[in-house]
Design an enzyme around this catalytic site. Structure first.
Site, mmCIF file in Angstrom:
data_model
loop_
_atom_site.group_PDB
_atom_site.id
_atom_site.type_symbol
_atom_site.label_atom_id
_atom_site.label_comp_id
_atom_site.label_asym_id
_atom_site.label_seq_id
_atom_site.Cartn_x
_atom_site.Cartn_y
_atom_site.Cartn_z
ATOM 1 N N SER A 54 0.823 -1.213 0.000
ATOM 2 C CA SER A 54 0.000 0.000 0.000
ATOM 3 C C SER A 54 0.854 1.259 0.000
ATOM 4 O O SER A 54 1.689 1.446 -0.867
ATOM 5 C CB SER A 54 -0.975 -0.015 1.173
ATOM 6 O OG SER A 54 -1.862 1.066 1.076
ATOM 7 N N ASN A 356 -7.307 11.278 3.327
ATOM 8 C CA ASN A 356 -6.071 10.790 2.688
ATOM 9 C C ASN A 356 -6.233 10.447 1.205
ATOM 10 O O ASN A 356 -5.275 10.049 0.549
ATOM 11 C CB ASN A 356 -5.522 9.569 3.444
ATOM 12 C CG ASN A 356 -6.457 8.372 3.402
ATOM 13 O OD1 ASN A 356 -7.287 8.237 2.504
ATOM 14 N ND2 ASN A 356 -6.339 7.492 4.377
ATOM 15 N N ARG A 491 -4.392 10.156 19.219
ATOM 16 C CA ARG A 491 -4.310 11.137 18.141
ATOM 17 C C ARG A 491 -5.191 12.340 18.468
ATOM 18 O O ARG A 491 -6.344 12.172 18.863
ATOM 19 C CB ARG A 491 -4.735 10.503 16.810
ATOM 20 C CG ARG A 491 -3.861 9.301 16.457
ATOM 21 C CD ARG A 491 -4.054 8.815 15.037
ATOM 22 N NE ARG A 491 -3.303 7.587 14.805
ATOM 23 C CZ ARG A 491 -2.008 7.532 14.565
ATOM 24 N NH1 ARG A 491 -1.293 8.646 14.526
ATOM 25 N NH2 ARG A 491 -1.394 6.378 14.372
#
Length: 528
Positions: A54, A356, A491
């Site tokens: 990926s 993304n 996060r």
């Protein structure tokens, strides 16, 4: 023993399957081959086995299974995959028998598996040889191409022909039909710079390009002839670093895009006359596509429910623009492609993109039938007919099984051409709110529990109240925290009306996380 499991190695099957250093994956390839044959017998359908790194560095690799309609592996079987991967060698047979019994699998049935010809496939192939399976090896293909071909095979050709050539011709024919609706374009307007991330996307894009009859003029760089996979290039690098790939000379205003290594993500960008870099990420892509589709539905007079599915990371400006200006439904889900894909299936037309650049558009059976019917109709006015035909070709240019950089690129290029839009005009649809992402190391990420699609923390006690209080100090601000899926970090995301405010808010929230959620080491330092 062939393909032994390294002692003590524990791996988890996630959204992207298994992902680690390629040297540790031999036993995983073999075992996923075994699992694929079981899944094929269970579903009485063809299953895909994809080997891919990926967007990760070259030395990494991964493997994932593809379910019958080209979708990701179902959750129960993700658990079986994890269980099988971590079973010690001597208990492997017992673990396989356990899955066969739990799922009542008829082992007399033949299994059929599609794979891409990639490193590590030797182990998987060994497994197919000893499992009475029919194996179709497609050579090197992109991840979305294998998803597409599995879907074609199991829909008995209804979705398309299960070959690379079938994929290229379906997408390019739809693109050419869409392009006919663009007014006269110069060669400059047809020109696109593509960063192939030194992955499989570059050679596969060349195969598609040969079908495009010069309607799109592509310059490919990072095509794999020299550089390393995903090294200082590719969609992830561009998105995170907020700059063009290293060593690429682009002039102000040039329209550029980057794929990731296995070509299932795409982001666009350009630099302006002052040399400033502008990124058009998944949010901007979803906005362009959904606006185009919404306008076509109105012109065609079709009453279909269209929605955009986002995660908490979607920029607040995009959400506001979609809801307030375009009057499009926006649904927020947990982070992870499977959650977005699942939510998109609830609407007639569901557009989903992660920031993304991974995303696609799903059309319900009803939506597709209504579009086809209208496109065939003879007693409607020209405007409705044109819109219906545009919708029909849009459906055909999209790979609905999974995010697909090549398919998404063709759709974006067609929309810009039809609307006569430059990349700058697309970028100006709305302005992103400045934002900042940080991470805080904690002793145990599980202390953070969230609700409302990860936008609010329910534990530890007092954390959400602290975040709410901090957010109130800034204009157009919001912030949320969520545990990482892979490591003991939390996060932090913050956005506000200026970069300075976004940075300050992110820092203050990370301090609150450190104090209330068991931070490790020194307190986070201010960014400035």
């Amino acid at each position: 023993i062939l393909h032994p499991k390294p002692a003590g190695l524990v791996l988890q099957y996630g959204t992207a399957g298994f992902r680690t250093n390629a040297k540790q994956l031999d036993h995983i390839m073999f075992r996923m081959g075994l699992l694929a044959t079981l899944r094929s017998r269970k579903t009485k359908a063809t299953i895909g086995v994809m080997v891919t790194a990926s967007h990760n560095p070259e030395e990494d690799n991964g493997v994932k299974l593809i379910d019958p309609m080209g979708e990701m592996l179902t959750a129960t079987w993700e658990d079986f995959a994890t269980q099988l991967a971590n079973t010690e060698q001597k208990e492997l047979l017992a673990a396989l028998k356990d899955i066969i019994n739990k799922e009542a699998i008829n082992m007399k049935l033949e299994a059929e598996v599609f794979e891409d010809d990639n490193v590590g496939v030797f182990a998987a192939s060994n497994c197919f040889c000893c499992c009475c399976s029919v194996l179709s090896d497609y050579g090197l293909v992109t991840t979305p191409q294998l998803h597409y071909m599995v879907c074609c095979q199991n829909s008995h050709g209804q979705y398309g022909e299960a070959t690379v050539e079938g994929y290229c011709s379906k997408l390019s024919q739809a693109f050419l039909a869409l392009s006919k609706n663009a007014s006269n374009r110069t060669d400059d307007q047809k020109h696109l710079f593509v960063d192939g991330a030194n992955g499989i996307g570059a050679p596969k894009l060349r195969e598609v390009e040969s079908h495009l009859k010069k309607q799109l003029q592509i310059s490919i760089f990072n095509d794999g002839s020299r550089g390393k996979l995903n090294h200082q290039c590719g969609a992830d690098f561009v998105k995170v670093q907020q700059k063009p790939p290293t060593g690429v000379e682009i002039s102000p205003g040039d329209r550029c895009c980057s794929f990731d290594g296995d070509a299932d993500r795409i982001v666009y960008y350009y630099t302006d006359s002052r040399g400033f870099f502008h990124l058009l990420d998944g949010d901007k892509i979803a906005t362009l596509i959904s606006t185009f589709l919404k306008e076509l539905l109105v012109q065609a007079g079709l009453d279909l429910k269209i929605a955009v599915v986002q995660t908490a990371y979607a920029n607040g400006s995009s959400t506001r623009y979609l809801e307030d200006t375009m009057k499009v439904i926006v649904r927020c889900t947990k982070t992870g492609v499977k959650h977005l894909h699942h939510a998109a299936q609830e609407f007639d037309i569901g557009v989903y993109f992660e920031a993304n650049g991974h995303g696609t558009v799903l059309f319900s059976k009803t939506a597709e039938e209504k579009v086809q019917l209208l496109a065939k109709s003879t007693n409607i006015n020209d405007e409705r007919k044109r819109a219906a035909l545009l919708l029909q070709n849009t459906v055909n240019v999209i790979n609905q099984t999974v995010g697909d950089a090549i398919s998404d690129m063709l759709l974006i290029e067609a929309i810009l051409a039809i609307k006569g839009m430059t990349v700058q005009q697309w970028d100006a649809i709305y302005s992103d709110l400045p934002n900042r992402q940080l991470k805080v190391t904690v002793s145990d990420r599980r202390v953070i529990e969230t609700t409302d699609a990860e936008r609010r923390a329910v534990s530890p006690a007092g954390l959400q109240e602290a975040i709410d209080g901090l957010v109130k100090k800034y204009k157009q601000a919001r912030s949320f925290v969520r545990p990482s899926g892979t490591e003991d970090v939390v996060r932090v995301y913050a956005e506000a009306d200026s970069q300075e405010s976004a940075d300050a808010l992110a820092h203050e929230v990370s301090l609150a996380v450190h104090r209330l959620a068991g931070g490790v080491g020194a307190e986070p330092k201010p960014l400035h």
